[in-house]
Design an enzyme around this catalytic site. Structure first.
Site, PDB file in Angstrom:
ATOM      1  N   LYS A  65      87.653  59.746  17.839  1.00  0.00           N
ATOM      2  CA  LYS A  65      87.753  61.161  17.484  1.00  0.00           C
ATOM      3  C   LYS A  65      87.577  61.339  15.981  1.00  0.00           C
ATOM      4  CE  LYS A  65      90.967  65.068  18.158  1.00  0.00           C
ATOM      5  NZ  LYS A  65      92.298  65.446  18.721  1.00  0.00           N
ATOM      6  N   SER A 145      92.313  69.031  21.825  1.00  0.00           N
ATOM      7  CA  SER A 145      91.252  68.954  20.840  1.00  0.00           C
ATOM      8  C   SER A 145      90.397  67.692  20.959  1.00  0.00           C
ATOM      9  CB  SER A 145      91.863  69.019  19.431  1.00  0.00           C
ATOM     10  OG  SER A 145      92.688  67.888  19.158  1.00  0.00           O
ATOM     11  N   SER A 169      96.481  67.427  23.504  1.00  0.00           N
ATOM     12  CA  SER A 169      95.104  67.193  23.065  1.00  0.00           C
ATOM     13  C   SER A 169      94.488  65.891  23.538  1.00  0.00           C
ATOM     14  CB  SER A 169      95.014  67.280  21.540  1.00  0.00           C
ATOM     15  OG  SER A 169      95.170  68.613  21.122  1.00  0.00           O
TER      16      SER A 169
END
Length: 484
Positions: A65, A145, A169
């Site tokens: 990420k 996210s 997330s």
């Protein structure tokens, strides 16, 4: 075959798999209708695989990420303000992964600033990466996210991925994208050199196709900031006992009402309960009503800790970036409103800037933690004598709408309890609704990470509901309506 630029010819199976992942990214991720999960690819991937094959992860490819620092790529958090945030350093969790034979394949898209910018955001969108599409239905959302990490694993772009979670997330994108996601106990994985939201709740964690793969990746990244980094620290072997784990006689707390009144989800959940009974589990009904003060106070905590944390992170970056404070970020977005603020605003950033009352923050943190941990998860486990709690993770993916924002279905799951308390939370695919995946959550006490992974692995083996393959196309009903 013709290799993409910078990719060496492969000489063995491990390198061939890495090249296969690269080809899938080239063919399915880019372009206006692509998945949009990958922001950047690392250089010399096959050479890295070759060098790492004798270590524990054997050169397996991992997408990271893009709020976690890696030495070879910028860390943008999805914001144009951090496009040049090339720090040249590895977060400790990445250093550990490399020392254990993992290969950084590239960076994944995310909800910008980890979805802590606007109360009307569209999950999975960032100014750097655009929108991430769900591989099971490309017109639908991948959640945030860690949207790119979940979608990338589902689409076969890497062996596994690393996401981060403050509240949902990792587990939400894992559930919507039909993969395994594990949010560890806060503190098990280093938080250093990760663009922060909350020191109290932030953690990185693995996203993979199976519980075994997630446990293997967690084993490689777990550990403190400093100290000896080696190949397979036995103190963090979360793979032990997974294949033999059994649910026979295990008491499980079943949160029956946490499917949001959505009957299709309730039916999939009931099938999961049937599978658990077949595995010998003892199911105990548990009721959780919740206290609105928990979420209210959590928001205060996140606002306060984000303001402090983001200022410290930006001031400490060795890169030449145009922002060094939260105020700078807000000003940057206003100056670049055509790209940064086209779809939604930054009301959360502006509110965080104003959240400065230390006493109010400390009271909010104490209360939210008490309601989530000691009087939440801990109380339910003790009162009912159960090893862990289960519930649906989220509903199926909604249609992405950049104009109107997200369309979460409420009343599903209890993931915020684990997030606020800092306790482990695992989601495992349990089935689908018209081809759209839904996951089953396993939540336990602080530091019960290994036991939760073992329970998830045992359920995974017993699951009777077939999990479909991603279509990499817009959603269609599984069975077309009969024509008149």
């Amino acid at each position: 075959m013709v290799l993409p630029p910078g990719v060496e010819p492969f000489t063995n199976v491990a390198e061939g798999r890495a090249v296969g992942h690269i080809y899938r990214i080239v063919n399915y991720d880019d372009g206006p209708q692509g998945i949009g999960a990958v922001i950047s690819l690392a250089p010399d991937i096959t050479a890295q695989v070759r060098a790492a094959q004798r270590l524990r992860l054997q050169g397996r490819t991992v997408l990271v990420k893009d709020n976690i620092e890696t030495r070879e790529l910028p860390t943008t958090a999805g914001s144009l303000a951090l496009e040049a945030n090339d720090t040249g350093r590895d977060a400790p969790l990445i250093a550990r992964m490399r020392a254990n034979g993992g290969v950084v394949m590239g960076k994944t898209n995310l909800s910008e600033w980890a979805n802590f910018r606007s109360s009307e955001s569209s999950s999975g969108w960032s100014a750097v990466g655009g929108i991430t599409r769900n591989p099971y239905a490309t017109d639908r959302n991948s959640c945030g996210s860690s949207s790119g990490s979940g979608a990338a694993v589902a689409a076969g772009f890497s062996w596994a991925a690393i996401g981060t979670e403050t509240d949902g997330s990792i587990t939400c994108p894992a559930s919507l994208n039909g993969v395994v996601g594990f949010k560890p106990s806060v503190g098990l994985v280093s938080q250093t050199h990760i663009v922060p939201i909350s020191a109290s709740q932030d953690t990185a964690g693995p996203m993979a196709r199976s519980v075994a793969d997630a446990a293997l990746l967690l084993t490689a990244i777990a550990g403190p900031d400093y100290g000896e980094i080696g190949d397979g620290d036995p103190a963090y072997d979360f793979t032990a006992g997974l294949t033999e784990a059994s649910l026979d006689g295990v008491r499980i707390g079943v949160l029956r009402g946490r499917y949001g009144g959505y009957e299709p989800l309730g039916a999939v959940y009931e099938q999961a309960l049937t599978d658990l009974r077949a595995a010998g589990a003892v199911l105990i009904d548990v009721t959780y009503d919740g206290d609105p003060a928990m979420g209210r106070d959590e928001y205060t905590v996140l606002l306060y800790e984000f303001r402090e944390g983001i200022d410290a992170y930006l001031q400490g970056s060795p890169a030449d970036i145009p922002v060094r404070s939260l105020q700078d970020v807000i000003d940057f977005n206003i100056a670049h409103a055509d790209t940064e603020l086209r779809w939604f605003g930054q009301d959360i950033l502006e509110l965080a800037l104003q959240t400065t009352d230390r006493d109010a923050y400390e009271a909010a943190r104490a209360n939210s933690f008490r309601l989530a941990g000691p009087e939440g998860i801990d109380a339910m486990l003790a009162q009912h004598g159960v090893a862990f709690l289960i519930a649906p993770t989220r509903g199926p993916a909604w249609v992405t709408d950049l104009v109107n924002g997200d369309n979460f279905r409420g009343g599903i799951g209890v993931g915020s309890l684990a997030a606020i308390a800092g306790y482990p939370h695992l989601t495992v695919p349990m089935g689908h609704i018209e081809g759209l995946p839904v996951g089953l959550s396993f939540i336990g006490a602080k530091w019960d990470d290994h036991a939760i992974l073992q329970a998830g692995s045992a359920y995974e083996r017993e699951r009777s509901f077939a999990i479909p393959q991603p279509r990499l196309a817009p959603w269609e009903p599984l069975v077309p309506a009969a024509s008149n």
